[in-house]
Design a protein around this motif. Structure first.
Motif, mmCIF file in Angstrom:
data_model
loop_
_atom_site.group_PDB
_atom_site.id
_atom_site.type_symbol
_atom_site.label_atom_id
_atom_site.label_comp_id
_atom_site.label_asym_id
_atom_site.label_seq_id
_atom_site.Cartn_x
_atom_site.Cartn_y
_atom_site.Cartn_z
ATOM 1 N N SER A 81 10.349 1.384 -0.618
ATOM 2 C CA SER A 81 11.351 2.173 0.113
ATOM 3 C C SER A 81 12.709 1.479 0.164
ATOM 4 C CB SER A 81 10.865 2.485 1.529
ATOM 5 O OG SER A 81 10.949 1.353 2.371
ATOM 6 N N LEU A 82 12.719 0.162 0.053
ATOM 7 C CA LEU A 82 13.979 -0.579 0.054
ATOM 8 C C LEU A 82 14.657 -0.578 -1.313
ATOM 9 C CD1 LEU A 82 12.889 -3.670 2.164
ATOM 10 C CD2 LEU A 82 14.154 -1.643 2.939
ATOM 11 N N ARG A 83 13.893 -0.290 -2.351
ATOM 12 C CA ARG A 83 14.420 -0.397 -3.717
ATOM 13 C C ARG A 83 14.535 0.923 -4.452
ATOM 14 N NH1 ARG A 83 11.228 -4.300 -7.081
ATOM 15 N NH2 ARG A 83 13.176 -4.339 -8.245
ATOM 16 N N VAL A 84 13.741 1.916 -4.049
ATOM 17 C CA VAL A 84 13.611 3.167 -4.796
ATOM 18 C C VAL A 84 13.885 4.347 -3.865
ATOM 19 C CG1 VAL A 84 12.004 4.563 -6.147
ATOM 20 C CG2 VAL A 84 11.867 2.073 -6.257
ATOM 21 N N GLY A 85 14.693 5.291 -4.313
ATOM 22 C CA GLY A 85 15.018 6.454 -3.492
ATOM 23 C C GLY A 85 13.902 7.483 -3.419
ATOM 24 N N ASP A 86 13.243 7.734 -4.551
ATOM 25 C CA ASP A 86 12.155 8.704 -4.579
ATOM 26 C C ASP A 86 11.209 8.341 -5.716
ATOM 27 O OD1 ASP A 86 12.787 10.873 -6.976
ATOM 28 O OD2 ASP A 86 14.578 9.909 -6.170
ATOM 29 N N VAL A 87 9.991 8.814 -5.605
ATOM 30 C CA VAL A 87 8.977 8.494 -6.599
ATOM 31 C C VAL A 87 8.166 9.732 -6.952
ATOM 32 C CG1 VAL A 87 8.705 6.067 -5.914
ATOM 33 C CG2 VAL A 87 7.268 7.814 -4.841
ATOM 34 N N TYR A 88 7.541 9.651 -8.112
ATOM 35 C CA TYR A 88 6.473 10.563 -8.464
ATOM 36 C C TYR A 88 5.177 9.825 -8.183
ATOM 37 C CZ TYR A 88 9.759 13.452 -11.138
ATOM 38 O OH TYR A 88 10.793 14.260 -11.533
ATOM 39 N N LEU A 89 4.190 10.555 -7.669
ATOM 40 C CA LEU A 89 2.896 9.902 -7.506
ATOM 41 C C LEU A 89 1.770 10.844 -7.854
ATOM 42 C CD1 LEU A 89 1.841 9.599 -3.846
ATOM 43 C CD2 LEU A 89 4.216 10.023 -4.313
ATOM 44 N N TRP A 90 0.765 10.247 -8.449
ATOM 45 C CA TRP A 90 -0.435 10.951 -8.868
ATOM 46 C C TRP A 90 -1.624 10.285 -8.197
ATOM 47 C CZ3 TRP A 90 3.586 9.542 -11.904
ATOM 48 C CH2 TRP A 90 4.209 10.514 -12.670
ATOM 49 N N ARG A 91 -2.601 11.079 -7.858
ATOM 50 C CA ARG A 91 -3.849 10.540 -7.333
ATOM 51 C C ARG A 91 -4.826 10.438 -8.492
ATOM 52 N NH1 ARG A 91 -5.916 7.216 -3.662
ATOM 53 N NH2 ARG A 91 -8.040 7.777 -3.171
ATOM 54 N N ALA A 92 -5.170 9.218 -8.875
ATOM 55 C CA ALA A 92 -6.152 8.981 -9.933
ATOM 56 C C ALA A 92 -7.517 8.902 -9.256
ATOM 57 C CB ALA A 92 -5.827 7.703 -10.691
ATOM 58 N N GLU A 93 -8.109 10.047 -9.035
ATOM 59 C CA GLU A 93 -9.364 10.138 -8.271
ATOM 60 C C GLU A 93 -10.479 9.284 -8.864
ATOM 61 O OE1 GLU A 93 -9.821 11.368 -5.363
ATOM 62 O OE2 GLU A 93 -7.993 12.552 -5.152
ATOM 63 N N GLU A 94 -10.538 9.234 -10.203
ATOM 64 C CA GLU A 94 -11.617 8.484 -10.842
ATOM 65 C C GLU A 94 -11.551 6.994 -10.541
ATOM 66 O OE1 GLU A 94 -8.415 8.913 -14.101
ATOM 67 O OE2 GLU A 94 -9.110 10.022 -12.365
ATOM 68 N N TRP A 98 -3.606 5.415 -6.252
ATOM 69 C CA TRP A 98 -2.365 6.148 -6.456
ATOM 70 C C TRP A 98 -1.604 5.487 -7.591
ATOM 71 C CZ3 TRP A 98 -1.305 10.621 -4.086
ATOM 72 C CH2 TRP A 98 -1.989 10.924 -2.905
ATOM 73 N N VAL A 99 -1.028 6.295 -8.454
ATOM 74 C CA VAL A 99 -0.151 5.820 -9.516
ATOM 75 C C VAL A 99 1.248 6.302 -9.147
ATOM 76 C CG1 VAL A 99 0.379 5.927 -11.974
ATOM 77 C CG2 VAL A 99 -2.011 5.942 -11.209
ATOM 78 N N VAL A 100 2.188 5.374 -9.050
ATOM 79 C CA VAL A 100 3.518 5.660 -8.522
ATOM 80 C C VAL A 100 4.561 5.253 -9.560
ATOM 81 C CG1 VAL A 100 5.075 5.263 -6.571
ATOM 82 C CG2 VAL A 100 2.599 5.039 -6.238
ATOM 83 N N LEU A 101 5.549 6.111 -9.771
ATOM 84 C CA LEU A 101 6.586 5.854 -10.769
ATOM 85 C C LEU A 101 7.951 6.099 -10.137
ATOM 86 C CD1 LEU A 101 7.173 5.280 -13.807
ATOM 87 C CD2 LEU A 101 7.101 7.773 -14.144
ATOM 88 N N GLY A 102 8.838 5.107 -10.265
ATOM 89 C CA GLY A 102 10.175 5.268 -9.705
ATOM 90 C C GLY A 102 11.170 4.316 -10.338
ATOM 91 N N ILE A 112 18.581 -2.871 -12.319
ATOM 92 C CA ILE A 112 17.842 -1.614 -12.237
ATOM 93 C C ILE A 112 16.495 -1.832 -12.931
ATOM 94 C CG2 ILE A 112 17.838 0.825 -12.910
ATOM 95 C CD1 ILE A 112 20.956 0.511 -13.091
ATOM 96 N N GLN A 113 15.427 -1.258 -12.345
ATOM 97 C CA GLN A 113 14.100 -1.395 -12.951
ATOM 98 C C GLN A 113 13.360 -0.066 -12.917
ATOM 99 O OE1 GLN A 113 12.452 -4.684 -10.562
ATOM 100 N NE2 GLN A 113 12.492 -5.883 -12.465
ATOM 101 N N LEU A 114 12.596 0.189 -13.969
ATOM 102 C CA LEU A 114 11.652 1.291 -14.001
ATOM 103 C C LEU A 114 10.321 0.711 -13.554
ATOM 104 C CD1 LEU A 114 10.835 4.188 -14.708
ATOM 105 C CD2 LEU A 114 10.468 3.401 -17.069
ATOM 106 N N LEU A 115 9.835 1.162 -12.406
ATOM 107 C CA LEU A 115 8.641 0.563 -11.799
ATOM 108 C C LEU A 115 7.435 1.501 -11.890
ATOM 109 C CD1 LEU A 115 10.142 -0.891 -8.491
ATOM 110 C CD2 LEU A 115 9.767 -2.078 -10.669
ATOM 111 N N LEU A 116 6.305 0.905 -12.191
ATOM 112 C CA LEU A 116 5.020 1.585 -12.144
ATOM 113 C C LEU A 116 4.147 0.806 -11.174
ATOM 114 C CD1 LEU A 116 3.211 3.846 -13.342
ATOM 115 C CD2 LEU A 116 2.335 2.111 -14.908
ATOM 116 N N VAL A 117 3.643 1.501 -10.171
ATOM 117 C CA VAL A 117 2.830 0.864 -9.141
ATOM 118 C C VAL A 117 1.457 1.537 -9.128
ATOM 119 C CG1 VAL A 117 2.631 0.386 -6.655
ATOM 120 C CG2 VAL A 117 4.893 0.456 -7.746
ATOM 121 N N VAL A 118 0.421 0.748 -8.988
ATOM 122 C CA VAL A 118 -0.916 1.244 -8.771
ATOM 123 C C VAL A 118 -1.389 0.660 -7.451
ATOM 124 C CG1 VAL A 118 -3.280 1.328 -9.641
ATOM 125 C CG2 VAL A 118 -1.369 1.390 -11.251
ATOM 126 N N THR A 119 -1.825 1.534 -6.549
ATOM 127 C CA THR A 119 -2.204 1.082 -5.213
ATOM 128 C C THR A 119 -3.371 1.876 -4.665
ATOM 129 O OG1 THR A 119 -1.419 0.669 -2.959
ATOM 130 C CG2 THR A 119 -0.467 2.577 -4.090
#
Length: 124
Positions: A81-94, A98-102, A112-119
């Protein structure tokens, strides 16, 4: 796409898929153009992730950023939230994750960074 950096914490991992170089001291117009390019890369990658996991949620992080002043927000959401204004997120149910892209572009004194987060931590 090469992974420029990688961070991990309990229940989450963050990869910088791309990082600008030299934009901290760059002219504002140059930074803006590069920011737009990073957002285009985000959209391209989002299209590929959508093929795998379906339509993403779109989450603005401004309210999360404001909430960090009054409450404890779990990671990776507080840092995002301190670095990214908005994200796309997908629920990887399997994988129960959560897969997050921002695009981390909020701090003009940082690259500037293109970030991919898995949480495994649900969005706040």
């Amino acid at each position: 796409m090469d992974i420029d950096s990688y961070l991990a914490g309990t229940g989450h991992r963050t990869a910088a898929l791309a990082t600008s170089h030299g934009l901290v001291a760059a002219d504002a117009a140059v930074r803006l153009a590069e920011t737009e390019r990073f957002h285009e890369e985000k959209e391209d990658l989002a299209g590929r992730l959508t093929e795998r996991w379906g339509q993403p949620y779109h989450l603005g992080l401004q309210t999360v950023r404001l909430r960090t002043a009054a409450e404890e927000i779990p990671e990776p959401w507080a840092e995002l939230s301190l670095r990214v204004g908005d994200v796309y997120l997908w629920r990887a149910e399997e994988h129960a994750r959560w897969v997050v892209l921002g695009v981390a572009d909020l701090d003009p004194s940082d690259e500037i960074q293109l970030l991919l987060v898995v949480t495994d931590t649900d969005p706040p």
